[in-house]
Design an enzyme around this catalytic site. Structure first.
Site, PDB file in Angstrom:
ATOM      1  N   GLY A 172       0.821  -1.210   0.000  1.00 35.26           N
ATOM      2  CA  GLY A 172       0.000   0.000   0.000  1.00 35.26           C
ATOM      3  C   GLY A 172       0.854   1.259   0.000  1.00 35.26           C
ATOM      4  O   GLY A 172       1.977   1.279  -0.507  1.00 35.26           O
ATOM      5  N   SER A 173       0.339   2.283   0.638  1.00 34.04           N
ATOM      6  CA  SER A 173       0.973   3.597   0.575  1.00 34.04           C
ATOM      7  C   SER A 173       2.316   3.684   1.272  1.00 34.04           C
ATOM      8  O   SER A 173       3.012   4.694   1.159  1.00 34.04           O
ATOM      9  CB  SER A 173       0.046   4.641   1.188  1.00 34.04           C
ATOM     10  OG  SER A 173      -1.207   4.582   0.551  1.00 34.04           O
ATOM     11  N   THR A 174       2.694   2.630   2.039  1.00 33.11           N
ATOM     12  CA  THR A 174       3.963   2.710   2.767  1.00 33.11           C
ATOM     13  C   THR A 174       5.152   2.842   1.829  1.00 33.11           C
ATOM     14  O   THR A 174       6.233   3.252   2.247  1.00 33.11           O
ATOM     15  CB  THR A 174       4.172   1.475   3.657  1.00 33.11           C
ATOM     16  OG1 THR A 174       4.052   0.306   2.836  1.00 33.11           O
ATOM     17  CG2 THR A 174       3.163   1.403   4.771  1.00 33.11           C
TER      18      THR A 174
END
Lengths: 611, 367
Positions: A322-324
């Protein structure tokens, strides 16, 4: 009277007596010839057989090395355990009768008896054969009192592996168990002749060679019953090395308590040494169950539990990051000159490729407006990264991400690590025999689609970022000592490299964006950064478990728990001279900022602020 | 020879010093190896010494009696012996699967053992005062006299003893001069008898012993164990042996029955081929002296009895050494005058007593 011819009789007798004497001589010579054959011609052969009879090589098993945490807390030790053994030859009563009597004072299950009978058929009657392992102290005491009723039954003491902290750190330490047939084919049998255990998982397996040590031997003369008459030769065993881990077991325990409500994993790395401070995966289990053979009941319960406690999420759990990963994608844009830190993208809440109607949605329906690298990280704008990924193309993105260990194993010193997945055109052709679609590049930009990463990989990538590109293999063990010489040897990471970017200030830009995530008013995780006694950098992530149709919106209340989003968070702290890098994933935990970030903050606080 | 006669006349005791010398040498060597084979057990040594003393006593006693006086009683003793053998089968004591003993209350008594001496005397008694070679009718009667007690002993079952009893009787017939064609015929009859023996008379455990002989490795922990361990003991001894008290096979108890039937293996393990040669020479010395005495005997009784007893002594030696070295099946025959055990020692010494009597009482007849 009968007429006897004495002369004639005499002659016949003398004749026969002489023949008899020569026959005796002949037969005695035959015996002598036989002796010559056995004692001269076949002598060497029988000398060997005679020695095989009486001379035996007995193994002297080494003591297994102990495992300590970074502060010297004992994590794995060897304890004396008691087993009940029977020498069939010495029994004075029928076996079944003895077993009935034993059942009154010691718990003996049907499976114990079956195993005992199987072993007793394979061994000679004067061998000692175990009936029950791990007697309790009460059982030992009860048996000792009544020992005289049980001729041929004895209590034997053995060294048994014991994990004093139980489940704490099990996914890092692993456990030992009895050697199985598959392992028997692989190992050096002579070195395991007297050993009961072999490392099955975790550090116990990875460092098996060092922990086990070298088996010693003694050459003994035994009589026909196998009793040792005298020792002819002796080579002492060399004890296994003691391991000192980078693991901070106190922090590990604290982490596991916080995580205990979730299916989750958390990894903490010290960026200076790349030593692993915490490697937690929840739920966990007690490794002591496995040491002397776990019962079917216990094993089935662990294996069939929907929470999957045996699953090491920290190194084997592969999740969409995801956005990590946005900081890394953003860095790729700067490095390749596709974006500058000032480049702006207009976010209207969705993105679509030219000539296609499919809308790639931003998490914020109304959009973020004009964003640059810094603010796109701060607010976790998806459209910025959709557009950037598309401009980079999958090939450049893939190459850049691999420099941060995405899609390949980090090389941690625990067996069983998985490498995640960093997709490419080439990979898709091999795997699915299909073309790569531009839309797949778009969603890779926000860590969705094919891309998978383990919590360990996220922690390692975050470590590298915090170090401005300096990469070291993550290490569980920092030192070993040799119990004999007491010499301590430091284990340093084998692979060390530095990721050189075109400009050193790219790092600062990315880190600045991550700082804003927690410390700016609009930051997605500003709640955890508010009031913090130290400055840090972080990035939230929320990974979709199922695809939401174009016409629908995500609504946690309408979805089953197992379809809820995974919550992720990566961080390092403090901002200057970071002392830890952390990654957290909570399966089906919902939002990264609401679930994962507070957990990470608690762990960081505990480590950085404790006295 | 005259010297010898004069010497015996002059002295009170009737004994043959040459034979006595051979026997004492053998008994001494036997005690030396028994000390090692028995694990230096003093009690065992004392018991064996008592038996040797008893055996020597009986030998000396029998040597004093002119053999003709004994022969008067032979048919009666034979009859009593056969009756006792029947009695053994009816009320005998059983031990290790065979019924060999009669319990007299104060001692246990083995009638088959006495039969070893009575058998050659009985056949000699039956044949000696008629013209030799014996007629066919007499040979048939003699064979019946032999076979009946032999079958009784074989039924106990005691294969070793019945073999020794049979050979002691048959040797008398052979020395009596029965024709070679009869001997050959008899041998082929025995050959024909072997299948009958195998299928109807031998017990499974006896059959197993014979099978084991031909392939001891087939059952190394069961019936082949004795033979394998015995051959290892002998073979590992080599030329010089491992030295007294140093045989690992015997001292560490790998060799079974090491004081009794398999003592020869202990001897060879510790004294090697050199020791084996010495032992064989001592035996050959005793056998030669015995045959010489038989040849010098002045009447048919003495001649036949002495030759038969000496030949039976040889059968003992050959069968025991043959089985211990793996040439013959394991039939419980001890190594004469060396194996630990009372009855055979006393019987053998009694036999040597008779042989000495035959040699030293010649003057009665010659004058």
């Amino acid at each position: 009277m009968y007429i006897k011819n004495s002369t004639q009789e005499n002659k016949i007798f003398h004749n026969r007596a002489i023949i008899a004497w020569f026959l005796m001589l002949l037969f005695l010579s035959l015996i002598f010839a036989r002796m010559y054959y056995l004692q001269v011609i076949q002598h060497q052969d029988y000398i060997t057989k005679s020695e095989e009879n009486s001379i035996k090589i007995l193994p002297l098993p080494p003591t297994r090395g102990l495992i300590y945490d970074r502060n010297g807390v004992l994590l794995a030790e060897n304890r004396i355990s008691y087993s009940l053994e029977i020498i069939p030859e010495k029994l004075t009563e029928k076996l079944d009768h003895i077993l009935d009597k034993l059942k009154n004072i010691i718990v003996i299950e049907e499976s114990d008896i079956t195993r005992f009978k199987k072993q007793s058929r394979q061994k000679r009657q004067f061998n000692s054969i175990p009936l029950r392992h791990r007697l309790t102290e009460g059982e030992v005491a009860r048996f000792s009192v009544q020992r005289h009723h049980f001729a041929g039954v004895e209590i034997q003491s053995n060294q048994s592996r014991y994990y004093p902290l139980g489940a704490t750190g099990v996914h890092a330490i692993g456990y030992v168990g009895r050697i199985n047939e598959r392992e028997l084919k692989r190992i050096d049998k002579s070195n395991y002749l007297g050993s009961n255990y072999i490392g099955k998982l975790g550090i116990e397996k990875y460092y098996e060679k060092q922990l086990h040590g070298q088996t010693g031997f003694q050459k003994v003369e035994t009589n026909v019953k196998g009793h040792i008459i005298r020792v002819l030769e002796r080579t002492s065993p060399i004890a296994g090395k003691n391991l000192y881990l980078n693991l901070d077991i106190e922090l590990q325990k604290y982490t596991e308590e916080i995580l205990s409500k979730h299916r989750s994993a958390l990894v903490v790395i010290d960026p200076k040494t790349s030593g692993v401070l915490v490697l937690a995966s929840m739920p966990y289990y007690d490794p002591n169950l496995f040491v002397n053979g776990i019962s079917y009941k216990d094993y089935n319960a662990l294996r069939d539990s929907p929470e999957r406690p045996l699953y090491n999420r920290a190194i084997r759990g592969q999740y969409p990051p995801g956005s990590t990963i946005k900081a890394f994608v953003g860095l790729a844009g700067l490095e390749h000159g596709v974006r500058t830190k000032y480049s702006r993208t207009w976010c209207r809440g969705w993105y679509s490729l030219k000539g296609q109607s499919h809308r790639y949605r931003d998490w914020k329906k109304r959009g973020h407006g004009s964003v640059n690298f810094h603010s796109s990280l701060e607010q976790s704008c998806d459209v910025y990264y959709y557009d950037l990924a598309h401009d980079l193309g999958i090939d450049r993105l893939n190459k850049f991400m691999k420099r941060f260990s995405f899609g390949k194993k980090t090389g941690i010193d625990i067996t069983g690590e998985l490498g995640g997945l960093m997709p490419s055109r080439e990979w898709k052709r091999r795997r699915y025999n299909k073309h790569w679609y531009p839309g797949e590049t778009v969603i890779t930009g926000i860590g969705q689609g094919y891309m998978l990463a383990t919590p360990l990989q996220l922690a390692v990538a975050t470590t590298t970022l915090s170090n401005h590109g300096k990469f070291k293999q993550p290490r569980m063990v920092f030192a070993m000592d040799d119990p004999k010489s007491n010499e301590m040897s430091i284990i340093s990471p084998i692979i060390q490299k530095t990721i050189h970017l075109k400009r050193q200030d790219f790092w600062k830009t990315a880190i600045g964006g991550m700082r804003a995530v927690v410390h700016s008013r609009r930051g997605t995780a500003n709640k955890v950064g508010r009031g913090s006694r130290y400055r840090f950098a972080g990035k939230t992530g929320t990974a979709q478990v199922i695809t939401i149709k174009q016409s629908e919106t995500y609504n946690a209340r309408r979805l089953k728990k197992k379809f809820h989003d995974h919550a992720l968070f990566v961080a390092f702290a403090p901002l200057k001279n970071p002392r830890l890098a952390i990654s957290v994933i909570v399966e089906n935990g919902g939002g990264g900022s609401s679930t994962a970030a507070p957990i990470a903050k608690k762990v960081m606080d505990h480590y950085l602020l404790r006295k | 020879m005259n010297m010898q006669t004069r010497w015996t006349n002059k002295h009170f005791l009737h004994l043959d010093t040459t034979l006595l010398f051979g026997l004492l040498t053998l008994l001494t060597l036997g005690l030396i190896i028994l000390y090692s084979a028995g694990g230096q057990n003093i009690d065992l040594m004392i018991r064996q010494l008592i038996r040797i003393a008893a055996g020597l006593g009986i030998m000396l006693l029998l040597a004093q009696i002119p053999i003709q006086k004994v022969f008067r009683w032979v048919p009666w003793i034979y009859l009593i012996g056969v009756l006792l053998l029947v009695l053994v089968l009816l009320i005998g004591t059983t031990s290790k699967g065979s019924q060999r003993w009669i319990n007299l209350g104060f001692m246990v008594f083995q009638p088959s053992e006495i039969m070893k001496i009575i058998m050659p005397m009985m056949i000699t008694w039956y044949l000696a005062d008629r013209p030799l070679p014996p007629s066919y009718g007499r040979i048939v009667v003699a064979l019946i006299l032999i076979v009946f007690p032999v079958l009784l002993v074989a039924k106990q079952p005691d294969l070793g003893t019945s073999l020794l009893i049979a050979s002691s009787g048959i040797f008398v017939l052979l020395f009596a001069g029965i024709a070679w064609k009869l001997i050959l015929g008899f041998l082929s009859l025995v050959g024909a008898f072997i299948p009958i023996l195998w299928f109807y008379i031998m017990h499974p455990y006896q059959q197993q012993r014979v099978k084991t002989l031909f392939n001891p490795e087939a059952d190394p922990l069961g019936t082949g164990y004795h033979i394998i361990q015995s051959k290892i003991a002998i073979g590992s001894g080599g030329i010089e042996g491992k030295g007294w008290l140093n045989g690992t096979q015997s001292q560490l108890h790998f060799l079974p029955e090491r004081t009794t039937d398999f003592i020869y293996a202990v001897y060879n393990e510790e004294f090697g081929l050199i020791g084996a040669g010495i032992l064989l020479l001592i035996y050959l010395f005793i056998l030669s002296r015995g045959m010489y005495i038989a040849a010098q005997a002045q009447d048919t009784y003495g001649r036949l009895l002495a030759a038969s007893l000496v030949s039976t002594f040889f059968v003992y030696i050959f069968v025991n050494m043959g089985m211990v070295t793996g040439l013959l099946p394991v039939v419980g025959v001890p190594l004469p005058l060396i194996s630990y055990g009372g009855t055979s020692l006393v019987t053998l010494m009694a036999g040597f007593g008779f042989i000495m009597a035959i040699h030293t009482h010649k003057r009665f007849l010659s004058q």
